[in-house]
Design an enzyme around this catalytic site. Structure first.
Site, PDB file in Angstrom:
ATOM      1  N   SER A 124      41.554  43.951  39.274  1.00  0.00           N
ATOM      2  CA  SER A 124      42.415  42.872  38.777  1.00  0.00           C
ATOM      3  C   SER A 124      41.664  41.946  37.833  1.00  0.00           C
ATOM      4  O   SER A 124      40.457  41.760  37.960  1.00  0.00           O
ATOM      5  CB  SER A 124      42.915  42.049  39.975  1.00  0.00           C
ATOM      6  OG  SER A 124      43.484  40.821  39.539  1.00  0.00           O
ATOM      7  N   TYR A 149      41.264  37.160  48.350  1.00  0.00           N
ATOM      8  CA  TYR A 149      41.886  38.323  47.673  1.00  0.00           C
ATOM      9  C   TYR A 149      41.044  38.705  46.450  1.00  0.00           C
ATOM     10  O   TYR A 149      40.616  39.850  46.319  1.00  0.00           O
ATOM     11  CB  TYR A 149      43.323  38.015  47.228  1.00  0.00           C
ATOM     12  CG  TYR A 149      43.784  38.992  46.175  1.00  0.00           C
ATOM     13  CD1 TYR A 149      43.773  38.639  44.830  1.00  0.00           C
ATOM     14  CD2 TYR A 149      44.153  40.283  46.513  1.00  0.00           C
ATOM     15  CE1 TYR A 149      44.134  39.532  43.851  1.00  0.00           C
ATOM     16  CE2 TYR A 149      44.521  41.194  45.540  1.00  0.00           C
ATOM     17  CZ  TYR A 149      44.511  40.809  44.204  1.00  0.00           C
ATOM     18  OH  TYR A 149      44.859  41.713  43.240  1.00  0.00           O
ATOM     19  N   LYS A 153      38.431  42.172  45.431  1.00  0.00           N
ATOM     20  CA  LYS A 153      38.407  43.004  44.215  1.00  0.00           C
ATOM     21  C   LYS A 153      36.986  43.034  43.638  1.00  0.00           C
ATOM     22  O   LYS A 153      36.509  44.073  43.209  1.00  0.00           O
ATOM     23  CB  LYS A 153      39.395  42.469  43.180  1.00  0.00           C
ATOM     24  CG  LYS A 153      40.847  42.606  43.582  1.00  0.00           C
ATOM     25  CD  LYS A 153      41.222  44.060  43.880  1.00  0.00           C
ATOM     26  CE  LYS A 153      42.685  44.219  44.245  1.00  0.00           C
ATOM     27  NZ  LYS A 153      43.024  45.612  44.614  1.00  0.00           N
TER      28      LYS A 153
HETATM   29  C1  WQD Z   1      52.019  33.222  36.425  1.00  0.00           C
HETATM   30  C2  WQD Z   1      52.346  31.882  35.811  1.00  0.00           C
HETATM   31  C3  WQD Z   1      52.161  30.051  37.346  1.00  0.00           C
HETATM   32  C4  WQD Z   1      55.595  31.109  39.866  1.00  0.00           C
HETATM   33  C5  WQD Z   1      49.124  36.890  39.977  1.00  0.00           C
HETATM   34  C6  WQD Z   1      48.315  37.159  41.178  1.00  0.00           C
HETATM   35  C7  WQD Z   1      47.010  37.768  40.738  1.00  0.00           C
HETATM   36  C8  WQD Z   1      47.259  39.000  39.880  1.00  0.00           C
HETATM   37  C9  WQD Z   1      48.181  38.704  38.738  1.00  0.00           C
HETATM   38  C10 WQD Z   1      46.988  40.972  41.204  1.00  0.00           C
HETATM   39  C11 WQD Z   1      51.384  30.791  36.278  1.00  0.00           C
HETATM   40  C12 WQD Z   1      53.596  30.206  36.842  1.00  0.00           C
HETATM   41  C13 WQD Z   1      54.622  31.143  38.877  1.00  0.00           C
HETATM   42  C14 WQD Z   1      56.534  30.044  39.886  1.00  0.00           C
HETATM   43  C15 WQD Z   1      55.519  29.121  37.924  1.00  0.00           C
HETATM   44  N1  WQD Z   1      47.787  40.053  40.657  1.00  0.00           N
HETATM   45  N2  WQD Z   1      54.596  30.174  37.926  1.00  0.00           N
HETATM   46  N3  WQD Z   1      56.463  29.096  38.904  1.00  0.00           N
HETATM   47  O1  WQD Z   1      48.999  33.590  39.328  1.00  0.00           O
HETATM   48  O2  WQD Z   1      48.784  34.717  37.052  1.00  0.00           O
HETATM   49  O3  WQD Z   1      48.464  36.008  39.126  1.00  0.00           O
HETATM   50  O4  WQD Z   1      49.372  38.087  39.282  1.00  0.00           O
HETATM   51  O5  WQD Z   1      45.842  41.132  41.050  1.00  0.00           O
HETATM   52  O6  WQD Z   1      46.313  38.099  41.882  1.00  0.00           O
HETATM   53  O7  WQD Z   1      48.097  35.920  41.774  1.00  0.00           O
HETATM   54  O8  WQD Z   1      50.765  35.193  38.478  1.00  0.00           O
HETATM   55  O9  WQD Z   1      53.213  35.110  38.458  1.00  0.00           O
HETATM   56  O10 WQD Z   1      51.965  33.761  40.215  1.00  0.00           O
HETATM   57  O11 WQD Z   1      51.899  33.032  37.844  1.00  0.00           O
HETATM   58  O12 WQD Z   1      55.459  28.231  37.048  1.00  0.00           O
HETATM   59  O13 WQD Z   1      57.442  29.944  40.762  1.00  0.00           O
HETATM   60  O14 WQD Z   1      53.635  31.494  36.242  1.00  0.00           O
HETATM   61  O15 WQD Z   1      51.815  28.676  37.409  1.00  0.00           O
HETATM   62  O16 WQD Z   1      51.180  29.906  35.185  1.00  0.00           O
HETATM   63  P1  WQD Z   1      49.211  34.774  38.469  1.00  0.00           P
HETATM   64  P2  WQD Z   1      52.023  34.289  38.828  1.00  0.00           P
END
Ligand code: WQD
Length: 341
Positions: A124, A149, A153
């Site tokens: 990741s 988590y 990785k």
């Molecule tokens: C993306 C953006 C949030 C939800 C995740 C996993 C990580 C990896 C990739 C596996 C951010 C914003 C989100 C919401 C929001 N996966 N958001 N409101 O955090 O980049 O990473 O996917 O390896 O481990 O954590 O993805 O979709 O949670 O967030 O504003 O209700 O969307 O702040 O800017 P993230 P995400």
């Protein structure tokens, strides 16, 4: 060629299984249904016309893993099976270390005894932490993990690198950025059990009336529109990258040891741009409002995809709009079913 796909009923695993089946590979699925549902197998069969064998075992159990793989003549293993909820990992670190690292060690025990079996590890972009230089290359520094988590990785890659070197294995670690979307048939897709923590499934469930309005976590980041940037990659592009990585190993072109590839589109999209893409493809208005920043969120993360293009011959082909269209079509196909706990 027989390929074991662990976590094969999960999100990226099921889409990869479909791609492998359609390319003529024999696929063996292992999944203990800890974060998915058995019905995913019906979707894989409906799309590919083949119903792969599925073993419901806990790969973190050494005896169960050994028994399941005994006598299997595997040409490759693609290891997706892992817990992946960042927040939960902070609450339950031991659950994550035991499961994510235990299953990896047990599988590498098999590969060490069958070194002709290729091994692909689901890693990741999380390993880069809050990068300072963009786009992020495979040589970008690895920062201290910000969650157990992410640590699984990082440690997983080290275990793989050291075991591959010691045992002369040919392995590849694929560092995904943000996987989104679903198979265009809407027969398989992302199945977040419980309240979605990630952006796109929350958007589609909110738009389907299954959740409240989307909360956009922060609008004061140093980005063009104040919301964080991520590299959102269509799950079908991701699945195809796994096939190409597998074929690199099976063709004898990969090096002994562990090769690393970033899998992203190379473009950073903001949260507001994702919302706009959703509204563009659905002609619907999404109900959302700004909320305070989410603890631990990075300002930006997006990939330099040169290495995957030049070495794997892979480029992400699907756009953010296509991914949002497929994600929404999958949500519509799921109906209220996706609210299952
Ligand atoms: C993306 C953006 C949030 C939800 C995740 C996993 C990580 C990896 C990739 C596996 C951010 C914003 C989100 C919401 C929001 N996966 N958001 N409101 O955090 O980049 O990473 O996917 O390896 O481990 O954590 O993805 O979709 O949670 O967030 O504003 O209700 O969307 O702040 O800017 P993230 P995400």
């Amino acid at each position: 060629m027989k390929i074991l796909v662990t976590g094969g009923l999960g999100y990226i695993g099921s889409h990869t299984a479909v791609v492998l089946l359609e390319k003529g590979y024999e696929v063996l699925l292992v999944d203990n249904l800890s974060n998915t549902r058995a019905e995913v197998l019906d979707g894989i069969a409906a799309i590919s016309g083949k119903r792969p064998e599925w073993l419901n075992i806990d790969l973190a159990d050494p005896a169960a893993c050994r028994a399941a793989l005994e006598g299997q003549h595997l040409d490759g293993i693609i290891h997706f099976a892992a817990y992946k909820a960042v927040g939960e990992s902070v609450q339950e670190p031991l659950k994550y270390y035991q499961n994510n690292l235990g299953s990896l060690v047990n599988l590498l025990d098999y590969v060490s005894q069958h070194p002709s079996c290729g091994f692909i590890f689901s890693s990741s972009c999380t390993v880069y932490g809050d990068a300072e230089v963009f786009p992020i290359t495979e040589e970008s520094p690895i920062k201290p993990a910000e969650s157990p988590y992410g640590n699984t990785k990082q440690i997983g890659e080290e275990i793989l690198r050291e075991t591959a070197a010691a045992k002369g294995l040919k392995t590849i670690a694929l560092r995904y950025f943000n996987p989104i979307g679903a198979h265009p048939s809407s027969l398989i897709g992302e199945l977040p059990l419980g309240v979605p923590q990630t952006l796109v499934p929350y958007i589609t469930q909110s738009a389907a009336g299954l959740r409240g309005p989307l909360r956009v976590y922060g609008n004061d980041y140093p980005t063009p529109d104040g919301t964080p940037l991520r590299d959102y990659i269509h799950v079908m592009d991701l699945a195809n990258a796994h096939r190409l990585a597998l074929e690199r190993i099976l063709s004898g072109n990969s090096a002994v040891g562990m090769e690393i590839f970033n899998l992203g589109t190379g473009t950073g999209s903001s949260v507001l741009q994702v919302i706009q893409a959703f509204e563009r493809v659905t002609h619907a208005k999404l109900n959302w409002s700004f909320a305070p920043r989410r603890e631990g969120d990075q300002i930006a993360t997006y990939a330099d995809t040169t290495k995957a293009r030049e070495v794997l011959g892979w480029v992400a082909e699907k756009s953010l709009d296509e991914a949002m269209r497929d994600a929404w079509a999958w949500q519509v196909a799921l109906g209220s079913d996706s609210q299952k706990p």
